[in-house]
Design a protein around this motif. Structure first.
Motif, PDB file in Angstrom:
ATOM      1  N   ALA A 118     -24.836-103.854  -3.583  1.00 29.49           N
ATOM      2  CA  ALA A 118     -25.999-102.961  -3.474  1.00 29.49           C
ATOM      3  C   ALA A 118     -26.351-102.384  -4.833  1.00 29.49           C
ATOM      4  CB  ALA A 118     -25.690-101.845  -2.472  1.00 29.49           C
ATOM      5  N   THR A 119     -25.321-102.089  -5.636  1.00 29.66           N
ATOM      6  CA  THR A 119     -25.612-101.453  -6.929  1.00 29.66           C
ATOM      7  C   THR A 119     -25.715-102.481  -8.054  1.00 29.66           C
ATOM      8  OG1 THR A 119     -23.265-101.181  -7.304  1.00 29.66           O
ATOM      9  CG2 THR A 119     -24.411 -99.347  -6.249  1.00 29.66           C
ATOM     10  N   ARG A 120     -25.559-103.762  -7.674  1.00 30.78           N
ATOM     11  CA  ARG A 120     -25.593-104.845  -8.666  1.00 30.78           C
ATOM     12  C   ARG A 120     -24.635-104.564  -9.825  1.00 30.78           C
ATOM     13  NH1 ARG A 120     -30.201-103.659  -6.915  1.00 30.78           N
ATOM     14  NH2 ARG A 120     -30.807-102.369  -8.700  1.00 30.78           N
ATOM     15  N   LEU A 121     -23.508-103.979  -9.522  1.00 24.56           N
ATOM     16  CA  LEU A 121     -22.442-103.776 -10.501  1.00 24.56           C
ATOM     17  C   LEU A 121     -21.352-104.784 -10.207  1.00 24.56           C
ATOM     18  CD1 LEU A 121     -22.238 -99.867 -10.611  1.00 24.56           C
ATOM     19  CD2 LEU A 121     -23.291-101.410 -12.274  1.00 24.56           C
TER      20      LEU A 121
ATOM     21  N   VAL B 183     -14.693 -94.497 -11.025  1.00 23.78           N
ATOM     22  CA  VAL B 183     -15.699 -95.217 -11.821  1.00 23.78           C
ATOM     23  C   VAL B 183     -16.599 -94.286 -12.644  1.00 23.78           C
ATOM     24  CG1 VAL B 183     -17.770 -96.641 -11.642  1.00 23.78           C
ATOM     25  CG2 VAL B 183     -15.669 -97.318 -10.457  1.00 23.78           C
ATOM     26  N   PRO B 184     -17.237 -93.255 -12.034  1.00 24.01           N
ATOM     27  CA  PRO B 184     -18.127 -92.420 -12.855  1.00 24.01           C
ATOM     28  C   PRO B 184     -17.396 -91.771 -14.019  1.00 24.01           C
ATOM     29  CG  PRO B 184     -18.411 -91.965 -10.522  1.00 24.01           C
ATOM     30  CD  PRO B 184     -17.202 -92.831 -10.640  1.00 24.01           C
ATOM     31  N   ASP B 185     -16.154 -91.363 -13.796  1.00 20.44           N
ATOM     32  CA  ASP B 185     -15.417 -90.690 -14.864  1.00 20.44           C
ATOM     33  C   ASP B 185     -15.055 -91.671 -15.954  1.00 20.44           C
ATOM     34  OD1 ASP B 185     -15.725 -88.579 -13.281  1.00 20.44           O
ATOM     35  OD2 ASP B 185     -13.643 -88.409 -12.625  1.00 20.44           O
ATOM     36  N   LEU B 186     -14.731 -92.917 -15.564  1.00 18.82           N
ATOM     37  CA  LEU B 186     -14.460 -93.919 -16.588  1.00 18.82           C
ATOM     38  C   LEU B 186     -15.698 -94.094 -17.459  1.00 18.82           C
ATOM     39  CD1 LEU B 186     -12.492 -96.530 -14.485  1.00 18.82           C
ATOM     40  CD2 LEU B 186     -11.602 -95.063 -16.296  1.00 18.82           C
ATOM     41  N   ALA B 187     -16.865 -94.037 -16.794  1.00 15.41           N
ATOM     42  CA  ALA B 187     -18.112 -94.139 -17.565  1.00 15.41           C
ATOM     43  C   ALA B 187     -18.194 -92.981 -18.553  1.00 15.41           C
ATOM     44  CB  ALA B 187     -19.297 -94.119 -16.606  1.00 15.41           C
ATOM     45  N   THR B 188     -17.806 -91.807 -18.092  1.00 16.40           N
ATOM     46  CA  THR B 188     -17.821 -90.642 -18.983  1.00 16.40           C
ATOM     47  C   THR B 188     -16.926 -90.896 -20.183  1.00 16.40           C
ATOM     48  OG1 THR B 188     -18.042 -89.326 -16.996  1.00 16.40           O
ATOM     49  CG2 THR B 188     -17.563 -88.157 -19.041  1.00 16.40           C
ATOM     50  N   PHE B 205     -13.830-101.190 -17.529  1.00 17.66           N
ATOM     51  CA  PHE B 205     -13.349-100.618 -16.260  1.00 17.66           C
ATOM     52  C   PHE B 205     -14.422 -99.788 -15.569  1.00 17.66           C
ATOM     53  CE2 PHE B 205      -9.161-101.471 -18.223  1.00 17.66           C
ATOM     54  CZ  PHE B 205      -8.636-102.216 -17.184  1.00 17.66           C
ATOM     55  N   ALA B 206     -15.385 -99.280 -16.364  1.00 17.80           N
ATOM     56  CA  ALA B 206     -16.442 -98.455 -15.763  1.00 17.80           C
ATOM     57  C   ALA B 206     -17.494 -99.312 -15.071  1.00 17.80           C
ATOM     58  CB  ALA B 206     -17.104 -97.602 -16.836  1.00 17.80           C
ATOM     59  N   LEU B 207     -17.391-100.610 -15.225  1.00 15.35           N
ATOM     60  CA  LEU B 207     -18.282-101.554 -14.535  1.00 15.35           C
ATOM     61  C   LEU B 207     -19.744-101.351 -14.911  1.00 15.35           C
ATOM     62  CD1 LEU B 207     -16.810-101.272 -10.912  1.00 15.35           C
ATOM     63  CD2 LEU B 207     -16.073-102.806 -12.732  1.00 15.35           C
ATOM     64  N   GLY B 208     -20.015-100.650 -15.994  1.00 16.14           N
ATOM     65  CA  GLY B 208     -21.415-100.452 -16.398  1.00 16.14           C
ATOM     66  C   GLY B 208     -22.110 -99.367 -15.596  1.00 16.14           C
ATOM     67  N   TRP B 209     -21.339 -98.436 -15.147  1.00 14.47           N
ATOM     68  CA  TRP B 209     -21.923 -97.326 -14.366  1.00 14.47           C
ATOM     69  C   TRP B 209     -22.864 -96.490 -15.233  1.00 14.47           C
ATOM     70  CZ3 TRP B 209     -22.024 -95.807  -9.401  1.00 14.47           C
ATOM     71  CH2 TRP B 209     -22.385 -94.498  -9.133  1.00 14.47           C
ATOM     72  N   ARG B 210     -24.043 -96.167 -14.696  1.00 11.06           N
ATOM     73  CA  ARG B 210     -24.970 -95.339 -15.482  1.00 11.06           C
ATOM     74  C   ARG B 210     -25.572 -94.225 -14.651  1.00 11.06           C
ATOM     75  NH1 ARG B 210     -27.498-100.130 -14.170  1.00 11.06           N
ATOM     76  NH2 ARG B 210     -29.611 -99.914 -13.326  1.00 11.06           N
ATOM     77  N   SER B 212     -27.202 -93.969 -11.869  1.00  7.25           N
ATOM     78  CA  SER B 212     -28.536 -94.045 -11.284  1.00  7.25           C
ATOM     79  C   SER B 212     -28.529 -93.416  -9.900  1.00  7.25           C
ATOM     80  CB  SER B 212     -28.964 -95.515 -11.179  1.00  7.25           C
ATOM     81  OG  SER B 212     -29.600 -95.756  -9.941  1.00  7.25           O
ATOM     82  N   ALA B 213     -29.623 -92.732  -9.587  1.00  4.17           N
ATOM     83  CA  ALA B 213     -29.697 -92.000  -8.317  1.00  4.17           C
ATOM     84  C   ALA B 213     -29.435 -92.934  -7.138  1.00  4.17           C
ATOM     85  CB  ALA B 213     -31.080 -91.351  -8.182  1.00  4.17           C
ATOM     86  N   GLU B 214     -29.975 -94.164  -7.205  1.00  2.00           N
ATOM     87  CA  GLU B 214     -29.785 -95.109  -6.090  1.00  2.00           C
ATOM     88  C   GLU B 214     -28.297 -95.445  -5.970  1.00  2.00           C
ATOM     89  OE1 GLU B 214     -31.629 -98.813  -6.732  1.00  2.00           O
ATOM     90  OE2 GLU B 214     -31.244 -99.550  -4.695  1.00  2.00           O
ATOM     91  N   HIS B 215     -27.653 -95.655  -7.130  1.00  2.00           N
ATOM     92  CA  HIS B 215     -26.219 -95.939  -7.115  1.00  2.00           C
ATOM     93  C   HIS B 215     -25.453 -94.796  -6.487  1.00  2.00           C
ATOM     94  CE1 HIS B 215     -26.446 -99.070 -10.619  1.00  2.00           C
ATOM     95  NE2 HIS B 215     -27.222 -99.352  -9.587  1.00  2.00           N
ATOM     96  N   TRP B 216     -25.842 -93.577  -6.952  1.00  2.00           N
ATOM     97  CA  TRP B 216     -25.141 -92.401  -6.425  1.00  2.00           C
ATOM     98  C   TRP B 216     -25.252 -92.376  -4.898  1.00  2.00           C
ATOM     99  CZ3 TRP B 216     -21.445 -89.966  -8.465  1.00  2.00           C
ATOM    100  CH2 TRP B 216     -21.394 -89.677  -9.848  1.00  2.00           C
ATOM    101  N   GLN B 217     -26.386 -92.778  -4.387  1.00  2.00           N
ATOM    102  CA  GLN B 217     -26.574 -92.699  -2.943  1.00  2.00           C
ATOM    103  C   GLN B 217     -25.590 -93.628  -2.232  1.00  2.00           C
ATOM    104  OE1 GLN B 217     -29.623 -94.947  -1.344  1.00  2.00           O
ATOM    105  NE2 GLN B 217     -29.955 -93.663   0.467  1.00  2.00           N
ATOM    106  N   HIS B 218     -25.545 -94.924  -2.635  1.00  2.00           N
ATOM    107  CA  HIS B 218     -24.600 -95.864  -2.033  1.00  2.00           C
ATOM    108  C   HIS B 218     -23.172 -95.384  -2.237  1.00  2.00           C
ATOM    109  CE1 HIS B 218     -27.693 -98.686  -1.089  1.00  2.00           C
ATOM    110  NE2 HIS B 218     -28.073 -98.807  -2.343  1.00  2.00           N
ATOM    111  N   TYR B 219     -22.938 -94.904  -3.461  1.00  2.00           N
ATOM    112  CA  TYR B 219     -21.595 -94.472  -3.837  1.00  2.00           C
ATOM    113  C   TYR B 219     -21.104 -93.405  -2.869  1.00  2.00           C
ATOM    114  CZ  TYR B 219     -17.927 -92.379  -6.729  1.00  2.00           C
ATOM    115  OH  TYR B 219     -16.748 -91.895  -7.199  1.00  2.00           O
ATOM    116  N   ARG B 220     -21.926 -92.390  -2.640  1.00  2.00           N
ATOM    117  CA  ARG B 220     -21.536 -91.304  -1.728  1.00  2.00           C
ATOM    118  C   ARG B 220     -21.142 -91.882  -0.371  1.00  2.00           C
ATOM    119  NH1 ARG B 220     -25.945 -88.629  -3.365  1.00  2.00           N
ATOM    120  NH2 ARG B 220     -26.981 -89.008  -1.378  1.00  2.00           N
ATOM    121  N   ILE B 221     -22.004 -92.769   0.127  1.00  2.00           N
ATOM    122  CA  ILE B 221     -21.752 -93.347   1.450  1.00  2.00           C
ATOM    123  C   ILE B 221     -20.389 -94.031   1.480  1.00  2.00           C
ATOM    124  CG2 ILE B 221     -22.500 -95.112   3.072  1.00  2.00           C
ATOM    125  CD1 ILE B 221     -24.470 -92.991   3.152  1.00  2.00           C
TER     126      ILE B 221
END
Lengths: 174, 454, 960
Positions: A118-121, B183-188, B205-210, B212-221
């Motif tokens: 979903a996040t294309r990561l 993941v988000p902290d690794l990005a930090t 290791f951060a997988l390119g996390w940036r 994004s609001a859409e990511h955050w939404q899936h992530y929370r779920i």
């Protein structure tokens, strides 16, 4: 008609939210927002639709359970039936634990894979990484990116500035 | 620790600090840059433990299980005790982060990652023992259902394949849960890194996390879902472990109360271990404002609650043993344990698991790091003995008096236990040094919520 | 002559103990040749058959069986030995032989391991000199040419007493040729009390033979006839037949025992009286007084009246007397070998008075020298001191270790100019001698023997000598300068005088007995004149309250000759369950008096010697009495035997070879004393109904008081469909004496490893079949009950459902199978086995075993690797072998066709095995008995092994 991308950096969530609201009024173009932490109320403002990941999770969980049950039945009752302690071949109560565990396992793995899809990561490079100052998006800054027609650019820039953007960058499209 | 007891409990649930996001971030990332002498000293110490563990493992592997003290009837003893002990310790982590997340216990945020890491390491530790204790460890994979040339499959009526599945699942899910949260902290870390190398490594290791609001939404779920999945898992794993014993006929093992009883015991020792680790970490890295006294107090209260669940189980066991009138069970519970050759073990255990925790009724104890640290060690000691008494004690006094025998551990048994503790600390120290052990993004998000609410 | 026997070194095993393939084939070849001998072919010595031309007798993988005879204590026991491709692998009893009746005891069972013992003497050697038989012969042998009485003066043979016709005839021939040659017989296994007693009662030495099958009442005066007697296998069977219950109506004999130490016989007693061995005479006298009518014993009245007044254990005596009188002619009184002449005289008198002579006891001319061995040895010692012996040839035995301490025989041997020792081991005596000669094991030598009823049988080799050995007879012949020197020729020569010799030879080798050779009974008339003095002498002993010390042959190593046999060392003592060592046995009161507990030491001084030995407190042991088992603390060069246990010979003197009335005994509290390696630590049943027992009266009245009905828990599961044979076993606790023959038989059959003292201390013994031993009855006078415990082959096996890899599963014919190849060694099965009969390979126990020992292994049974579980299989290899046989003959298996190793060895036939599919099979019928029960049946394991509750038969006049 030619387009270009505008990116704006904000210092606070309030100004970010304000900016998003203004852009939405002006254009229907896609908006990407980046923030150091999750800001739940943005979902509605950006109009993101509900994630379908729970269903993925459930499906893969069911799959895991089915696989577990089938495995135990096939190995112990069908493929090589043995008299073990005079117990029945189809001793399903003994199969519950493994079935349960595999259900959870399936669901979890399904969920995470779903998330990546979903996040294309993983996606180790993104154009935004090239923006100056973007690295603070994981610390204390908020970014907004959108695509606008050339003629609208000026207005959008005004909106962003009005909302409290502390930096605005534009990238020609294509 | 500077403020006086009076206002301690009134400190906010999290984040007793006025730093802005940037400062807070740097603060939480500080440990990754710290050159603490203590850290190196402990690393060396635990490293020795690792060597001991590896050496004795190889020795056992080459020489055979005979190098241990086990015998017939006591075919299981130290190794399985260590296994259950470590698995138990590995329970608090997921419990804290998952269960408390579902209950929206915000205070969890500052301790959950440490707890999760503890879980992962403990479960890994635990998983080593069942393999090591096999007569022919090189055939451990025969517990896996694969089409073998012998055409024989594993036997799923046995609790051991259940164990296998449970531990595998538990480790995998705990890992996914932990990593997703990370993941988000690794990005930090990636974005705050000075050196390019560091940025590269953490970047991967951060997988390119940036963010994004859409990511955050899936992530929370998904994070929520994982929490929801992990919670029943915590309960199931130790229930399954307890079935290694409960499904047998052996007096002292054959008991329907085992699953909840073991889960309670697991959380008990788990929370104790959280304290054992958290108190020094908090002190060494000066995190009193992030891991506040409220956290410590809450965990101490959990301990107290768990101790009462245990007491209830103990009483149940004894009562049922007496009530059944079954001579074998009666002997084990009413004679062998309290009066037998290992009575001293039994009573030490009662002291450690039943009496000592009652100190937690006193707030002064709950708020005294030193007392808590000592108590947490006592409790883990007690829980190890509880498992030993259940496992070896019951085996040594079973149905036919003619086959009764006592058990004496060898130095190999002891070295493996000590070594595994070293292994645990070693891994934990590495974790402290290379992974942000307090969830940064979550902290900031949390603070925003609280401020917004306030 | 020996020259013609060249090449002398034809050993199949080199000194390193490894078997080269060529030699191995040669061994096989010899086995093949021997196979021919059953059908009487010429001796095999020089015949080597490669398998390219396979002889008809041998099919690889199919066992062949040959009859032979093992001699122990001078008497032979007929055996049938299993041979695998030329290797003797397993010893069974010979049903045709009177001393065996088909059974084989622990020593017979274990003797096959002795054959392959890597510590055996391999070549003849002179200490610090040349080797080789020729050198020895030139040193020692007489030449037939030069006759003359002087010839042979100074040459002396020291042998163990034997009844072998061949050996005795050779001795006679040598004596005839060279009258000056001396012969002395010594062995701690030779007892002359019985003959002395006969001399007293009947005027001349006679040897009693009992028939327990016809005895309704048996009184044992310290006689362990069921375990320690040349005829014990026979007596045990007869005794068992006399009390085997098939229905509640069946009768039972009644056994009274008075003894000091707990013996297997005492364990079977209906009424056991624990008394100092020295006081048995008093009880005997009292018994005589109480049994006989005044006119029957008029001459003894003065003695008896005293006896009656002071007689100990009056109630026991009264009950026994009553039973004896009631069972005139059907009763027997047996005196113990170690007891003095007086007790034997009284026993004889009682048997005479009760008219038992001719029914339950008969007398034959003695087959062994009537002279007490200690006397004989004293004479030899004197001769040595008088420089009358300059060539001493010791044929077997181990006098340097076993001779009475006050003879200081070891030194005396060393004083002889040239001395040679022929034997299997470099034992103490070998070390004292200048020449050490390899002896032959009975499985590799020709010869003959007599059972103690006189029945003769041949000793036939099953394998060519592993080393360059000679038999006792051969060395006698050579050194005596006789023309023939091959044992095979000698034995044929001796018996060829018999009519129709060829037929007799063939038949006897086949059957293992020579018919109609039993000694005829001789008349024995009681004559008080002889009894009075011995009795009077016995009465002279002042009443003592000092602690007596008695010596007993150890039930595992006897006088020490089996101390190098690891099977026997690791065999638990029938009563104390002690392995790898001996201990002083004493009663609880005595222990208190000495201020010690089990594990502490007693220090005993007597006759200038002093020993210190760990003690075991045995409830039921006579108080103020200490029993010292002989046969340990060996100091020879045998690697297994060396320094195991404590040597008690140093305080054993000529004056008191069996009983020391007044030794100086001191208890030593040694907290640091090394623990005793026992296989059982807890001897009470904690009130659990495990080994059930009850009196005959109760059983007849209501069996449910002994075995309650519905003791099998109902199962929730559908019964598993069964087809074909369903194997099951029944063990009758009423006749199990706990002699442990089954344990060794199982070990030999199933390649069961030995774990050594350390292993036992860690409780890692590997015996698939163990014998649990519990005390029952009153604490002050307990009974023991022995319960053989092996895999119960549960139909609802708890071990199976906990195995994660299907390594232990159930076979269609009801066996609980252990799949070694699949086992990963979780040991979960053992944890869930309520009987704890599973054994785990903690180490690689077969690693480093000398190659020569591989030859004993049973090729039908896997040798287990490290890390796998193992246990009793009901001898599945035998089941399958019989099944294949039946299949090839296109028929079903017959009942009794499958015989497990333990069942086959059992002297009392306590074990029944068969198929439940056949409702009329022995085992099916045994399970229908009211006293049949399942141990821990309430657990719902539905074991296939059932036990028949032990019924004993106390006298109604006595409370048990």
């Amino acid at each position: 008609m030619r387009e270009q991308r505008l990116f704006a950096e904000f210092a606070s969530t309030e100004s970010l939210v304000e900016a998003v609201r203004r852009i939405r009024e002006r254009t229907a173009g896609p908006i990407e927002v980046n923030s150091p932490y999750s800001i739940p109320e943005l979902d509605d403002i950006l109009g993101l639709k509900r994630s379908r990941l729970p269903r993925v999770c459930f499906a893969s969980g069911v799959a895991g359970a089915a696989a577990g049950l089938a495995l135990q039945w096939f190995t112990n009752a069908w493929d090589y039936p043995l008299n073990v302690g005079g117990r029945p071949l189809l001793s399903w109560p003994a199969w519950i634990p493994v079935t349960f565990e595999l259900a959870i396992l399936g669901a979890a793995i399904g969920g995470v894979i779903g998330l990546l899809v979903a996040t294309r990561l993983p996606r180790l490079w993104d154009m935004t990484f090239e923006l100056e100052g973007f690295e603070r998006v994981t610390t204390d800054r908020f970014w907004l990116g959108t695509a606008v027609r050339d003629e609208d650019t000026a207005h959008v820039r005004e909106d962003l500035a009005a909302a409290g953007a502390i930096r605005i960058a534009s990238v020609p499209h294509g | 620790m500077t403020s006086s007891p009076a206002n301690r409990i009134d400190t906010p649930i999290v984040l007793d600090t006025d730093d802005d996001d940037a400062q807070l971030t740097d603060r939480l990332l500080a440990p990754l840059r710290s050159k603490s002498k203590v850290w190196y000293a402990l690393l060396a110490l635990s490293g020795a433990g690792v060597l001991l563990f590896v050496a004795t493992s190889i020795y056992t592997f080459v020489g055979g299980i005979g190098l241990w003290g086990n015998n017939i009837p006591v075919a299981w003893a130290f190794a399985i005790t260590d296994f259950v002990w470590w698995i138990g310790i590995g329970h608090a982590g997921t419990f804290i982060s998952a269960f408390l997340l579902l209950l929206q216990q915000d205070w969890r945020a500052s301790v959950n990652r440490i707890a999760e890491a503890m879980t992962l390491i403990a479960v890994f530790n635990a998983a080593l023992f069942p393999v090591l204790h096999l007569g022919r460890p090189w055939f451990a994979y025969w517990l896996l259902p694969y089409p073998a040339t012998m055409a024989v499959w594993p036997q799923f009526k046995s609790a051991l394949p259940w164990d296998f599945a449970a531990i595998l699942t538990y480790f995998t899910v705990s890992f996914l849960f932990w990593y997703t949260g990370l993941v988000p902290d690794l990005a930090t870390v990636r974005d705050r890194a000075e050196s390019r190398g560091r940025r590269m490594i953490y970047g991967v290791f951060a997988l390119g996390w940036r963010g994004s609001a859409e990511h955050w939404q899936h992530y929370r779920i998904v994070y929520g879902l994982l929490a929801g999945l992990a919670t029943p898992l915590v309960i199931s794993v130790h229930s399954v472990v307890s079935m290694d014993f409960a499904i047998t006929q052996l007096p002292g093992w054959h008991s329907t109360i085992f699953p909840p009883y073991f889960v309670a015991g697991a959380l008990f020792s788990g929370f104790a271990m959280v304290l054992t680790l958290l108190l020094p970490v908090r002190r060494v890295f000066h995190l009193e404002e992030i891991v506040t006294d409220r956290h410590i107090d809450a965990i101490a209260k959990m301990l107290l609650a768990m101790s009462w669940m245990l007491i209830y189980s103990y009483v149940c066991e004894l009562f049922i043993a007496w009530y059944t009138g079954d001579p074998y069970e009666r002997y084990v519970f009413l004679q062998a344990r309290p009066l037998g050759p290992w009575a001293w073990l039994y009573w030490t255990m009662i002291f450690a698991n039943v009496l000592a925790p009652q100190l937690l009724w006193w707030r002064s104890v709950r708020l005294s790091p030193l007392a808590l640290f000592a108590l947490s060690l006592v409790i883990q000691f007690g829980m190890w003995m509880e498992r030993f008494i259940i496992i070896a004690g019951s085996l040594s006094r079973d149905f036919l008096p003619a086959s009764w025998a006592d058990y004496r551990p060898t130095w190999v048994d002891l070295s493996l236990l000590v070594g595994s503790i070293g292994l645990f600390l070693f891994a934990f120290l590495l974790f402290l040094r290379f992974v942000p052990f307090i969830p940064i993004a979550e902290m900031k998000g949390l603070r925003r919520e609280i401020r917004g609410a306030a | 002559m020996t020259g013609s026997r060249q090449p002398l070194v034809h050993s199949a095993v080199d000194d390193a103990g490894s078997v080269t393939r060529r030699d191995f084939l040669r061994v096989i070849g010899s086995g093949v040749a021997v196979a021919g001998l059953g059908a009487c072919i010429e001796p095999p010595r020089e015949r080597i058959l490669p398998y390219t031309a396979r002889p008809p007798e041998i099919t690889p993988g199919i066992a062949t069986y040959y009859a032979t005879t093992m001699t122990l204590g001078g008497f032979g026991t007929g055996l049938v030995v299993e041979c695998r491709e030329g290797r003797p692998t397993k010893v069974e009893g010979n049903q045709h032989h009177p001393a065996s009746l088909g059974a084989a005891g622990v020593f017979e069972q274990a003797s096959v391991l002795e054959l392959y013992d890597p510590d055996r003497v391999r070549t003849p050697r002179q200490r610090g000199g040349v080797g080789g038989w020729d050198a020895f012969v030139s040193d020692f042998a007489l030449t037939p040419a030069s006759g003359g009485t002087e010839q042979g003066r100074g040459l002396h043979f020291l042998l163990e007493p034997t009844a072998s016709p061949l050996t005795l005839s050779l001795i006679d021939r040598i004596r005839a040729l060279h009258p000056a040659v001396g012969f002395t017989f010594y062995s701690p296994l030779a007892f002359t009390g019985a003959m002395e007693g006969a001399r007293a009662a009947f005027g001349r030495p006679l040897q009693p033979i009992y028939d327990l099958s016809r005895a309704a009442v048996i009184v044992s005066l310290d006689a362990d006839v069921l375990d320690a007697h040349p005829f014990c296998l026979r007596y045990a069977r007869q005794f068992a037949d006399g009390r085997r219950l098939r229905t509640r109506r069946d009768g039972m004999n009644r056994l009274y025992v008075v003894e000091s130490a707990f013996t297997t016989t005492g364990g079977m007693a209906d009424h056991r009286l624990a008394l100092r061995a020295g006081d048995v005479a008093d009880v005997a006298t009292a018994l005589l007084a109480a049994t006989a009518t005044p006119e029957e014993v008029r001459p003894l009245i003065p003695l008896l009246s005293r006896a009656q007044s002071e007689g100990p254990a009056t109630s026991w005596v009264r009950a026994a007397a009553a039973d004896l009188r009631a069972a005139r002619g059907q009763s027997v009184v047996i005196a113990g070998a170690e007891q003095p002449a007086a007790v034997h005289a009284i026993a004889n008198a009682l048997n005479a008075i009760l008219g038992s002579i001719g029914t339950t006891v008969r007398f034959i001319e003695p087959l062994l020298p009537a002279e007490a061995p200690e006397h004989a040895l004293t004479a030899l010692a004197a001769a040595i001191d008088a420089r009358a012996v300059d060539k001493l040839i010791i044929l077997g035995g181990n006098p340097s270790c076993t001779a009475p301490a006050d003879l200081r025989f070891s030194e005396r041997i060393r004083n002889v100019r040239s001395k040679a020792y022929l034997g299997l081991y470099h034992n103490e005596t070998a070390l004292d001698c200048s020449w050490v000669l390899p002896g032959l094991h009975y499985l590799e030598s020709w010869g003959d023997a007599r059972a103690c009823d006189g029945t003769a049988s041949f000793v036939q080799p099953l394998i060519r000598p592993l080393y360059d050995g000679r038999s006792v007879d051969e060395v006698l012949a050579v050194c005596g300068g006789l023309p023939t020197t091959s044992a095979h020729a000698l034995v044929r020569e001796l018996w060829s005088t018999q009519p129709d010799f060829q037929a007799l030879w063939a038949r006897s080798l086949e059957r293992g007995v020579i018919e109609n050779t039993a000694s005829p009974p001789v008349s024995a008339a009681l004559d008080w004149a002889g009894v009075l003095p011995v009795l009077a002498a016995e009465r002279q002993r002042a009443a003592r309250d000092s602690i007596e010390v008695t010596f007993r042959l150890d039930p595992k190593t006897l006088d020490g000759r089996f101390a190098n046999n690891p099977w026997l060392q690791e065999l638990p003592h029938p009563i104390t369950k002690l392995t790898w060592g001996n201990a002083a046995l004493l009663g609880p009161e005595t222990a208190k008096r000495l201020g010690i507990e089990t594990g502490d030491e007693v220090s005993i001084a007597f006759g200038g010697g002093r020993i210190s030995i760990p003690a075991i407190v045995v409830p039921g042991h006579a108080e103020s009495s200490i029993t010292l088992p002989l046969g340990y603390g060996r100091s020879g060069e045998e690697r297994v035997a060396r320094d195991v246990g404590v040597n008690v010979y140093p305080i054993r003197t000529r004056g008191a070879p069996f009983i020391i009335p007044d030794a100086v005994v001191r208890g030593v509290k040694t907290g640091s004393s090394e623990p005793l390696a026992t296989t059982q630590g807890h001897f009470t049943m904690e009130g659990r109904a495990i080994a059930r027992e009850g009196t005959l009266a109760a059983y007849r009245a209501d069996p449910r008081t002994i075995v309650p009905p519905h003791e099998i828990a109902p199962s929730l599961y559908e019964p598993v469909a069964q087809s074909g044979d369903q194997w099951a076993m029944t063990i009758d606790l009423s006749v199990c004496t706990g002699c442990s023959a089954c344990v060794i038989a199982c070990q030999a059959e199933n390649n069961i490893p030995v774990v050594g003292r350390e292993g036992v201390l860690k409780r890692r013994e590997m015996h698939w079949l163990r014998i649990d031993r519990y005390y029952t009855g009153p604490a002050e006078n307990p009974r023991v009950i022995s319960q053989p415990m092996a895999c119960q082959h549960c139909e609802k096996a708890p071990c199976e459902y906990v195995c994660p890899v299907n390594a232990t599963v159930h076979s269609p014919d009801g066996l609980n199978e252990m799949v070694y190849n699949r086992c990963v060694g979780t040991r979960f099965c053992s944890n869930n086995c309520p009987y704890k009969v599973r054994r785990f390979n903690w180490f690689d126990y077969s690693f480093g075993v000398p190659a020569v020992l591989w030859m004993q292994r049973n090729p039908d049974v896997t040798v287990r690797e490290r890390g796998v579980m193992e246990k009793c299989t009901y001898c599945v290899q035998r089941i399958r072998r019989a099944g294949i046989q039946a299949a090839t003959e296109r028929r079903a298996l017959r009942d009794g066709e499958v015989v497990t190793a333990c069942q086959q060895a059992c002297p009392t036939r306590a074990i029944t095995f068969g198929s439940l599919d056949d409702v009329d099979s022995e085992v099916s019928r045994s399970r229908r008995q009211e006293r049949s029960y399942a141990v821990l049946g309430e657990l719902g394991t539905e074991p296939r092994t059932r036990y028949l509750a032990r019924i004993f038969n106390p006298s109604p006049d006595l409370t048990v």
